[in-house]
Design a protein around this motif. Structure first.
Motif, PDB file in Angstrom:
ATOM      1  N   MET A  63      72.951   1.234  25.538  1.00  0.00           N
ATOM      2  CA  MET A  63      73.327  -0.155  25.294  1.00  0.00           C
ATOM      3  C   MET A  63      74.335  -0.595  26.349  1.00  0.00           C
ATOM      4  O   MET A  63      75.248   0.147  26.700  1.00  0.00           O
ATOM      5  CB  MET A  63      73.933  -0.297  23.892  1.00  0.00           C
ATOM      6  CG  MET A  63      74.230  -1.736  23.493  1.00  0.00           C
ATOM      7  SD  MET A  63      74.968  -1.890  21.840  1.00  0.00           S
ATOM      8  CE  MET A  63      73.607  -1.368  20.798  1.00  0.00           C
ATOM      9  N   LYS A  64      74.156  -1.804  26.864  1.00  0.00           N
ATOM     10  CA  LYS A  64      75.075  -2.366  27.843  1.00  0.00           C
ATOM     11  C   LYS A  64      75.844  -3.515  27.210  1.00  0.00           C
ATOM     12  O   LYS A  64      75.252  -4.442  26.644  1.00  0.00           O
ATOM     13  CB  LYS A  64      74.316  -2.858  29.077  1.00  0.00           C
ATOM     14  CG  LYS A  64      75.217  -3.367  30.200  1.00  0.00           C
ATOM     15  CD  LYS A  64      74.406  -3.733  31.443  1.00  0.00           C
ATOM     16  CE  LYS A  64      75.306  -4.222  32.576  1.00  0.00           C
ATOM     17  NZ  LYS A  64      74.520  -4.586  33.792  1.00  0.00           N
TER      18      LYS A  64
ATOM     19  N   ALA B 123      88.037   0.296  25.653  1.00  0.00           N
ATOM     20  CA  ALA B 123      88.420   1.708  25.775  1.00  0.00           C
ATOM     21  C   ALA B 123      87.727   2.569  24.735  1.00  0.00           C
ATOM     22  O   ALA B 123      87.327   3.705  25.019  1.00  0.00           O
ATOM     23  CB  ALA B 123      89.938   1.842  25.648  1.00  0.00           C
ATOM     24  N   ARG B 124      87.572   2.056  23.537  1.00  0.00           N
ATOM     25  CA  ARG B 124      86.934   2.832  22.473  1.00  0.00           C
ATOM     26  C   ARG B 124      85.414   2.912  22.641  1.00  0.00           C
ATOM     27  O   ARG B 124      84.795   3.905  22.260  1.00  0.00           O
ATOM     28  CB  ARG B 124      87.273   2.219  21.115  1.00  0.00           C
ATOM     29  CG  ARG B 124      88.712   2.479  20.663  1.00  0.00           C
ATOM     30  CD  ARG B 124      88.898   3.945  20.248  1.00  0.00           C
ATOM     31  NE  ARG B 124      90.203   4.214  19.711  1.00  0.00           N
ATOM     32  CZ  ARG B 124      90.554   4.001  18.434  1.00  0.00           C
ATOM     33  NH1 ARG B 124      89.680   3.481  17.589  1.00  0.00           N
ATOM     34  NH2 ARG B 124      91.767   4.289  18.021  1.00  0.00           N
TER      35      ARG B 124
ATOM     36  N   GLU C 115      76.837   0.057  13.901  1.00  0.00           N
ATOM     37  CA  GLU C 115      76.884   1.523  13.906  1.00  0.00           C
ATOM     38  C   GLU C 115      77.648   2.037  15.120  1.00  0.00           C
ATOM     39  O   GLU C 115      78.416   3.008  15.025  1.00  0.00           O
ATOM     40  CB  GLU C 115      75.462   2.086  13.890  1.00  0.00           C
ATOM     41  CG  GLU C 115      74.729   1.832  12.558  1.00  0.00           C
ATOM     42  CD  GLU C 115      73.255   2.196  12.623  1.00  0.00           C
ATOM     43  OE1 GLU C 115      72.770   2.560  13.725  1.00  0.00           O
ATOM     44  OE2 GLU C 115      72.588   2.112  11.575  1.00  0.00           O
ATOM     45  N   LEU C 116      77.462   1.380  16.264  1.00  0.00           N
ATOM     46  CA  LEU C 116      78.198   1.772  17.478  1.00  0.00           C
ATOM     47  C   LEU C 116      79.691   1.548  17.291  1.00  0.00           C
ATOM     48  O   LEU C 116      80.506   2.411  17.636  1.00  0.00           O
ATOM     49  CB  LEU C 116      77.687   0.967  18.669  1.00  0.00           C
ATOM     50  CG  LEU C 116      78.356   1.273  20.015  1.00  0.00           C
ATOM     51  CD1 LEU C 116      78.026   2.693  20.479  1.00  0.00           C
ATOM     52  CD2 LEU C 116      77.927   0.248  21.071  1.00  0.00           C
TER      53      LEU C 116
ATOM     54  N   GLY D 276      85.228   4.127  16.112  1.00  0.00           N
ATOM     55  CA  GLY D 276      86.457   4.125  15.324  1.00  0.00           C
ATOM     56  C   GLY D 276      86.781   2.797  14.675  1.00  0.00           C
ATOM     57  O   GLY D 276      87.854   2.651  14.073  1.00  0.00           O
ATOM     58  N   PHE D 277      85.860   1.829  14.774  1.00  0.00           N
ATOM     59  CA  PHE D 277      86.059   0.529  14.139  1.00  0.00           C
ATOM     60  C   PHE D 277      85.119   0.431  12.936  1.00  0.00           C
ATOM     61  O   PHE D 277      83.935   0.108  13.099  1.00  0.00           O
ATOM     62  CB  PHE D 277      85.763  -0.611  15.118  1.00  0.00           C
ATOM     63  CG  PHE D 277      86.548  -0.548  16.399  1.00  0.00           C
ATOM     64  CD1 PHE D 277      87.929  -0.702  16.395  1.00  0.00           C
ATOM     65  CD2 PHE D 277      85.913  -0.347  17.620  1.00  0.00           C
ATOM     66  CE1 PHE D 277      88.658  -0.645  17.577  1.00  0.00           C
ATOM     67  CE2 PHE D 277      86.627  -0.297  18.801  1.00  0.00           C
ATOM     68  CZ  PHE D 277      88.006  -0.443  18.783  1.00  0.00           C
ATOM     69  N   GLU D 278      85.631   0.726  11.761  1.00  0.00           N
ATOM     70  CA  GLU D 278      84.810   0.652  10.552  1.00  0.00           C
ATOM     71  C   GLU D 278      84.221  -0.757  10.434  1.00  0.00           C
ATOM     72  O   GLU D 278      84.944  -1.751  10.388  1.00  0.00           O
ATOM     73  CB  GLU D 278      85.653   0.951   9.315  1.00  0.00           C
ATOM     74  CG  GLU D 278      84.898   0.841   8.009  1.00  0.00           C
ATOM     75  CD  GLU D 278      85.822   0.902   6.808  1.00  0.00           C
ATOM     76  OE1 GLU D 278      85.429   0.420   5.740  1.00  0.00           O
ATOM     77  OE2 GLU D 278      86.944   1.425   6.950  1.00  0.00           O
TER      78      GLU D 278
END
Length: 309
Positions: free
Chosen positions: A1-2, A17-18, A163-164, A169-171
């Motif tokens: 994915m871009k 960053a994540r 999902e990504l 780390g982002f619920e």
């Protein structure tokens, strides 16, 4: 994915960053010093636990550098830059690419839709917090859930990016109606952002100092009255208490509006407190406290050059 993240301020840099270890990510921003620092050293990220890391991320001041083939353009610019961000996003996006706004305030989705078409635009709400520490440096200042609007025509694509985000780390959760959450975040910003900018204090001071707390409560009360007149059900029972909780939980943070004022930049007052004033006028709800806050911040912006040190 871009993914192209347009607006590499605190939130854009945090998400970049994540996400960068998981997919092809570009940060696009006009702030040359910040972009050059990221190009040299990556994003220097301070995590919630105080640990630090450097994350390599593609970064540019020239949106044409990104090229095409972008699946998602995530818009994190200030509200007055939304139309330009959408113009930049248009040639980047694939034929079925989508643009996601997770900006502060009301009206950004509609501005994007005017440029890209409503069918290509998605509303998101995130309660994560981040603070820029300097060029190329960002601190993750608070974590909470992220929500993305979905609809049948784009459901699979929205599910994939949700999902990504979760893997990064982002619920993240999906919703077919974000009005409650969008207004819930707006009202908290109404209580905190303008006052911290005017008083030049960190968020926690508003909960500690009685006169500041009284003003915060009054601004929030007006915003709640406007939301009720619009038929919005808020995601919390007590808006005053929730706003105070957020101020305490983010006590050390500088709000984005305070950061703008300290740097002499345009603020987002029009899409936060200003949105409450406009909706109040339309619905017949008085908003004198928010009107005063809007005028005070506008006066700050108009007198940047005359400020006494």
């Amino acid at each position: 994915m871009k993914i192209a993240i347009i607006g590499a301020g605190a939130m854009g840099s945090l998400f970049g960053a994540r996400l960068a270890p998981l997919c092809d990510v570009w940060l696009v921003d006009a702030w040359e010093e910040h972009i050059q620092a990221i190009q040299r050293n990556g994003v220097q990220l301070t995590n919630l636990d105080g640990s630090t890391e450097r994350v390599a991320v593609y970064a540019t001041t020239d949106p044409t550098t990104v090229g095409g083939g972008v699946d998602w353009a995530i818009i994190f610019v200030k509200s007055h830059q939304t139309a330009q961000a959408a113009v930049w996003a248009a040639p980047m996006l694939k034929a079925d690419g989508l643009a996601l706004t997770m900006q502060n305030g009301l009206g950004n989705l509609e501005v994007m839709a005017d440029v890209l078409g409503a069918e290509r635009c998605v509303q998101g709400v995130t309660s994560h917090g981040a603070t820029l520490l300097g060029p190329g440096q960002v601190r993750h200042a608070g974590a909470a859930a992220t929500y993305l609007a979905t609809r049948p025509a784009i459901a699979e694509r929205v599910q994939r990016i949700a999902e990504l985000f979760t893997r990064a780390g982002f619920e993240t959760h999906l919703s077919d109606n974000l009005d409650s959450l969008l207004w819930g975040k707006l009202i908290i910003n109404v209580g905190i952002n303008a006052l911290t900018a005017i008083l030049r204090v960190r968020n926690g001071v508003l909960a500690e100092v009685a006169p500041a707390r009284a003003l915060m409560d009054a601004a929030v009360d007006e915003a709640v009255a406007v939301a009720r007149a619009r038929g919005i059900t808020l995601p919390y029972v007590d808006a005053r208490a929730r706003t105070r909780e957020v101020a305490v939980a983010t006590a050390a943070n500088r709000s984005s509006m305070l950061a703008d004022v300290l740097r002499g930049f345009p603020t987002e007052i029009e899409v936060i407190n200003g949105a409450i004033v406009r909706e109040g006028a339309r619905l017949g709800v008085a908003t004198p406290v928010n009107q005063t806050l809007v005028q005070l911040v506008q006066a700050l912006e108009a007198t940047y050059a005359q400020r006494v040190a």
